[in-house]
Motif scaffolding. Structure first.
Motif, mmCIF file in Angstrom:
data_model
loop_
_atom_site.group_PDB
_atom_site.id
_atom_site.type_symbol
_atom_site.label_atom_id
_atom_site.label_comp_id
_atom_site.label_asym_id
_atom_site.label_seq_id
_atom_site.Cartn_x
_atom_site.Cartn_y
_atom_site.Cartn_z
ATOM 1 N N LEU A 125 4.186 -23.328 25.469
ATOM 2 C CA LEU A 125 3.725 -23.489 23.957
ATOM 3 C C LEU A 125 2.983 -24.866 23.951
ATOM 4 O O LEU A 125 2.229 -24.987 23.178
ATOM 5 N N GLY A 375 -13.809 -27.849 35.069
ATOM 6 C CA GLY A 375 -13.800 -26.639 34.589
ATOM 7 C C GLY A 375 -12.413 -26.010 34.028
ATOM 8 O O GLY A 375 -12.361 -25.078 33.236
ATOM 9 N N GLY A 377 -8.188 -27.116 32.378
ATOM 10 C CA GLY A 377 -7.498 -27.749 31.599
ATOM 11 C C GLY A 377 -6.049 -27.776 31.606
ATOM 12 O O GLY A 377 -5.594 -27.053 32.109
ATOM 13 N N THR A 378 -5.394 -28.971 31.034
ATOM 14 C CA THR A 378 -3.972 -29.072 30.888
ATOM 15 C C THR A 378 -3.234 -28.270 30.028
ATOM 16 O O THR A 378 -2.188 -28.005 30.111
ATOM 17 N N GLY A 379 -4.330 -27.534 29.231
ATOM 18 C CA GLY A 379 -3.426 -26.400 28.326
ATOM 19 C C GLY A 379 -3.158 -25.133 28.905
ATOM 20 O O GLY A 379 -2.576 -24.225 28.424
ATOM 21 N N ASP A 380 -3.645 -24.993 30.284
ATOM 22 C CA ASP A 380 -3.474 -23.723 31.093
ATOM 23 C C ASP A 380 -1.812 -23.463 31.231
ATOM 24 O O ASP A 380 -1.240 -24.273 31.388
ATOM 25 N N ASN A 381 -1.264 -22.246 30.436
ATOM 26 C CA ASN A 381 0.050 -22.065 30.250
ATOM 27 C C ASN A 381 0.375 -20.865 31.180
ATOM 28 O O ASN A 381 1.484 -20.267 30.963
ATOM 29 N N LEU A 385 4.297 -19.236 31.517
ATOM 30 C CA LEU A 385 4.692 -17.771 31.095
ATOM 31 C C LEU A 385 5.247 -16.971 32.190
ATOM 32 O O LEU A 385 6.243 -16.375 32.016
ATOM 33 N N ASN B 65 7.511 -18.051 19.670
ATOM 34 C CA ASN B 65 6.029 -18.015 20.339
ATOM 35 C C ASN B 65 5.130 -17.366 19.296
ATOM 36 O O ASN B 65 4.090 -18.202 19.040
ATOM 37 N N MET B 68 4.294 -20.180 16.838
ATOM 38 C CA MET B 68 3.114 -21.170 17.284
ATOM 39 C C MET B 68 1.835 -20.501 17.302
ATOM 40 O O MET B 68 0.859 -21.104 17.122
ATOM 41 N N ASN B 131 -0.848 -32.162 18.916
ATOM 42 C CA ASN B 131 -1.778 -33.108 19.573
ATOM 43 C C ASN B 131 -2.736 -32.223 20.686
ATOM 44 O O ASN B 131 -3.107 -32.627 21.307
ATOM 45 N N GLN B 132 -2.703 -30.737 20.214
ATOM 46 C CA GLN B 132 -3.525 -29.957 21.174
ATOM 47 C C GLN B 132 -4.692 -29.588 20.418
ATOM 48 O O GLN B 132 -4.610 -29.215 19.034
ATOM 49 N N THR B 138 -8.575 -24.614 28.045
ATOM 50 C CA THR B 138 -7.578 -25.133 28.546
ATOM 51 C C THR B 138 -7.158 -26.465 28.483
ATOM 52 O O THR B 138 -6.504 -27.043 28.718
ATOM 53 N N VAL B 139 -8.610 -27.128 27.930
ATOM 54 C CA VAL B 139 -8.622 -28.439 28.095
ATOM 55 C C VAL B 139 -7.817 -28.888 26.403
ATOM 56 O O VAL B 139 -8.799 -28.911 25.531
ATOM 57 N N THR B 140 -6.696 -29.051 26.480
ATOM 58 C CA THR B 140 -6.107 -29.304 25.211
ATOM 59 C C THR B 140 -5.811 -30.667 24.738
ATOM 60 O O THR B 140 -5.489 -30.974 23.573
ATOM 61 N N ASN B 141 -6.088 -31.579 25.837
ATOM 62 C CA ASN B 141 -5.501 -32.829 25.777
ATOM 63 C C ASN B 141 -6.709 -34.033 25.366
ATOM 64 O O ASN B 141 -6.462 -34.964 25.185
ATOM 65 N N ASN B 154 -13.494 -25.654 28.124
ATOM 66 C CA ASN B 154 -13.750 -24.624 29.339
ATOM 67 C C ASN B 154 -13.554 -23.442 28.536
ATOM 68 O O ASN B 154 -13.234 -23.377 27.162
ATOM 69 N N GLN B 156 -11.359 -20.835 29.361
ATOM 70 C CA GLN B 156 -10.051 -20.406 29.698
ATOM 71 C C GLN B 156 -9.397 -19.835 28.332
ATOM 72 O O GLN B 156 -9.585 -20.779 27.339
ATOM 73 N N ILE B 158 -5.539 -19.362 26.224
ATOM 74 C CA ILE B 158 -4.307 -19.684 26.307
ATOM 75 C C ILE B 158 -3.515 -18.484 25.574
ATOM 76 O O ILE B 158 -4.125 -17.991 24.460
ATOM 77 N N SER B 159 -2.604 -18.125 26.182
ATOM 78 C CA SER B 159 -1.805 -16.823 25.737
ATOM 79 C C SER B 159 -0.422 -17.240 25.344
ATOM 80 O O SER B 159 0.212 -17.981 25.925
ATOM 81 N N VAL B 160 0.304 -16.337 24.488
ATOM 82 C CA VAL B 160 1.616 -16.612 24.299
ATOM 83 C C VAL B 160 2.250 -15.275 24.339
ATOM 84 O O VAL B 160 1.543 -14.159 23.874
ATOM 85 N N GLN B 161 3.537 -15.013 24.812
ATOM 86 C CA GLN B 161 4.238 -13.766 25.076
ATOM 87 C C GLN B 161 4.653 -13.433 23.331
ATOM 88 O O GLN B 161 5.627 -14.228 22.800
#
Lengths: 486, 294
Positions: A125, A375, A377-381, A385, B65, B68, B131-132, B138-141, B154, B156, B158-161
């Motif tokens: 998350l 290309g 990012g650090t949000g890659d989860n 998972l 999850n 969020m 802070n995301q 996926t560049v959340t920071n 980018n 990409q 972001i998924s949650v289960q």
């Protein structure tokens, strides 16, 4: 036929009733003695004498005192005692093992596993979150601690069983010695008795000792013509007692495959030869384990099969956790782009040594793609998972509990412990009931009935008074005759 | 059957023991409210209970999850709807300024207004949950947009289960919605072109910008619809999750909890039986020939 004859007849009555009273007293005194069989004096008419052409009896005699003994019941009791010993040992140890797997109380290894894998879900998350990363590490620490605790506890219980093997053999050896001593006393007493009467108390004691011994080890007994009992160990057929000679059973770790106690038996002797921990003594461990009966069999079975099985399964669980987490972890990327970093120390795959090798929380691979590469990012989860899903995902290879997940495997392990504990406790209950039944039957046949004894006592008392009256009347008769003379 | 004292003793001890054990079992059931308190009570039920409790724990995690995911989606929803309003303003402005009634000076004066609109959209593209940054892939920071509308994120997802088998992508990449100045695409490029056209008093350029704004508005609408659909999905998953939790608790209770009425009546029965056993024991034990021999 003479007046003196009447005296002797009266006196034989007095003596017989005294014996009767003696036996009744003995019976009442031993009403609560374990293994005691109620005794009965056998009264017979004295030899017939010729009194002026008439065959007249010469009073009463007591050639022997008998007891009720049912050898079939003794065999059943011996067998059930062995059975009972097995379940007593199994139940004792399962009662010790079960609490560490008691997940139903809501805490334990299962909860630690859930918490650990949920920490990965939480990391998914917020893959950049420091708190989330620290939490994965702290949950991992709790998980490994829990593995170590349970592993130590199981190993300790196993050692405890191992230690009691030694205690049981000591107790059994002392029983063997008692039986040999009783053998000697019984054969002497029987040889010495002109009427062939039996030393009842000694026999009672020997039967009780055999039953006690059967609780410890599965044995067979056979009666010999000289009144002694030969005892052999079932499974191996080793002679334990022969006449006045007896063997020593002892525990020894020398040459044992797993470093734990093996059970050895010396040759018979009086006293037996010193224990040598090797030839010519016999190693009967395998025979007892296969036979599985008596406390010795039950204890060995728990030590080598049941507890060992739980330890093996717990180690399997640890290795599943280590390998599946490491496989997914090494494929992903940490926050700073590190990859191929193991989470758990790959070489430590047992419950006793499972350990976290990752030190930097940033190295936990939450990302599928290198977050520091262009290309990405650090949000890659994606990888977090995948890690979080491992708990309920079926393992690639079939486990001893079939194709299942880490969680499923642990649940099956708990159920397995439950089944074994249930078997031991219901087996013990059934065996206790059976023993009660058999003991009740033995006591019904051989036990002392106080009321019966008291009734007999009144009988003997009256008869004693009667005989005394006969003597006093004979005295009067004698006086009458003497009075004719003066 | 011959009755002896030790036989009576064995039987009495055994009967009392059994009575006491029954009493203890029922008392424990009544006091804990549970019929399965350790695995050996019923190993099969114990395994079921553990599996169900495991599912329950998983569901709690899924609920976290989902909540969020919901917060990400609802924030996107409101950002997109604000963006929609802003784009509508830009469209009106473009429509007015593309007509001949306005002078070159008017158009020059409108530049700052459009620049303001662009900045507003950039700041919407830099929306954060905690802070995301939610529009950066996926560049959340780091903020995905710089001041000129260059996109640094980018594509990409972001998924949650959200349940055992479903994972939902909860983000939209900013460049798909707001465009990217550096690659010369989308809304950002349109606005940059709009500003240039205003500065150079280029009416066809403004008309081009208007067409671009219309396309951007369509993109916003469809993105908003997609976000709305996902929000609906999460709502229904939440409902399912709650229903499942209730059912699971019910099933666990069926396995684990005692029927309290049954248990209490069992307890009362065992108590009565035990009392009777004690009474009869005391009575029988008093009877002996000893009492009658003087």
């Amino acid at each position: 036929m003479s007046i003196q004859g009447i005296f002797y007849t009266g006196v034989s009555g007095l003596m017989a009733q005294q014996v009767g009273m003696q036996v009744t007293g003995e019976n009442i005194a031993n009403v609560n003695t374990p293994g005691y069989s109620a005794e009965t004096p056998v009264f017979e008419t004295g030899i017939t004498v010729d009194a002026g052409g008439l065959p007249v009896g010469s009073g009463v005699q007591t050639p022997q005192i008998t007891r009720v003994y049912n050898d079939y019941l003794q065999t059943l009791l011996k067998n059930e005692n062995s059975n009972n010993g097995t379940y007593t040992a199994a139940n004792n140890y399962m009662q010790l093992v079960q609490p560490v797997f008691n997940e139903l109380a809501g805490s334990g290894l299962g909860t630690s596993l859930s918490n650990f894998f949920n920490a990965f879900q939480n990391l998914a998350l917020d893959p950049t979150g420091t708190a989330e990363r620290e939490s994965v590490l702290s949950q991992a620490g709790l998980l490994t601690d829990n593995f170590h605790q349970i592993s130590t506890y199981l190993t300790n219980t196993q050692s405890q069983a191992d230690a009691s093997v030694s205690a049981i053999t000591t107790q059994a050896s002392s029983d063997l010695k008692s039986i040999a001593q009783l053998n000697q006393a019984i054969s002497l007493a029987e040889a010495a008795s002109p009427t062939g009467s039996q030393p009842n108390e000694l026999l009672d004691q020997r039967e009780l000792t055999v039953r006690n011994l059967a609780q410890l080890a599965d044995i067979s007994y056979s009666a010999q013509p000289d009144g002694t009992l030969t005892i052999t160990l079932n499974g191996s057929g080793t002679t334990l007692v022969s006449g006045s000679q007896y063997a020593t059973m002892y525990a020894n770790t020398t040459g044992s495959a797993n470093g734990m106690n093996d059970v050895w038996v010396t040759a018979v002797g009086n006293p037996p030869p010193a224990t040598s921990g090797g030839a010519p003594d016999t190693d009967v461990t395998a025979a007892i384990t296969t036979d599985g009966l008596g406390q010795l069999g039950g204890t060995l079975k728990f030590r080598d099969t049941t507890a060992q099985g739980f330890i093996t399964n717990l180690n399997d669980l640890a290795s599943y956790v280590v390998n599946s987490v490491n496989t997914v972890q090494t494929a992903g990327y940490g926050l700073t782009g590190n990859t191929n970093v193991n989470f758990f120390t790959p070489a430590n795959t047992t419950a006793a040594n499972i350990s976290v090798s990752i030190a930097n929380p940033d190295d936990i691979a939450a990302a599928t793609n290198n977050p520091t590469a262009a290309g990405n990012g650090t949000g890659d989860n994606g990888n977090a998972l995948a890690l979080g899903a491992l708990l309920t995902q079926n393992l690639a290879a079939a486990t001893p509990y079939g194709t299942t997940s880490i969680k499923g495997f642990y649940n099956s392990l708990v159920a397995d412990v439950g089944v074994q504990a249930q078997n031991a406790s219901s087996g013990l209950t059934a065996s206790n009931n059976m023993l009660t039944q058999l003991n009740t039957q033995r006591e019904s046949q051989s036990g002392v009935s106080e009321d019966q004894e008291l009734a007999n006592m009144l009988n003997y008392q009256k008869a004693f008074q009667g005989s005394a009256k006969v003597i006093s009347t004979a005295t009067t008769m004698y006086d009458t005759i003497l009075g004719l003379i003066s | 059957m011959r009755v002896t004292n030790s036989m009576q003793a064995i039987q009495i001890a055994n009967n009392l023991q059994q009575g006491e054990s029954r009493l203890n079992t029922y008392a424990q059931e009544v006091s804990t409210g549970k019929q399965v308190t350790q695995p050996s009570d019923n190993p099969l039920a114990a395994e079921q209970i553990l599996a169900l409790q495991g599912t329950l724990t998983q569901n709690t995690q899924y609920a976290t999850n989902i909540s969020m995911g919901t917060s990400w989606l609802s924030l996107q929803d409101s950002a997109l709807s604000t963006a929609n309003n802003v784009v509508t303003n830009a469209q009106q402005l473009a429509t007015q300024l593309s007509t001949g009634t306005f002078s070159a000076t008017d158009r020059l004066n409108a530049v700052s207004q459009v620049q303001q609109i662009q900045q507003e959209l950039i700041s919407l593209g830099n929306t954060q949950v905690g802070n995301q940054y939610i529009f950066g892939g996926t560049v959340t920071n780091a903020p995905p947009y710089d001041a000129s509308g260059n996109y640094g994120g980018n594509d990409q997802s972001i998924s949650v289960q959200v349940d055992g088998s479903t994972s939902v992508a909860i983000n939209n990449s900013g460049d798909q919605i707001f465009g990217n100045t550096s690659t010369g695409t989308g809304l950002m490029q349109t606005l940059t072109g709009f500003i240039t056209a205003l500065q150079t008093n280029n009416i066809p350029g403004i008309q081009n910008a208007l067409a671009g704004l219309n396309t951007a508005a369509d993109t916003l609408h469809s993105a908003q619809a997609a976000v709305g659909a996902k929000e609906n999905l999460l709502t229904s998953v939440t409902t399912m999750n709650n229903t499942l939790n209730t059912n699971l608790q019910q099933v666990i209770s069926n396995y684990q909890d005692v029927d309290i009425a049954q248990a209490s009546s069992n307890l009362a029965q065992a108590q009565t039986a035990f009392q009777a056993a004690l009474q009869s024991t005391a009575m029988v034990e008093q009877l002996s020939l000893v009492n009658f021999i003087s």
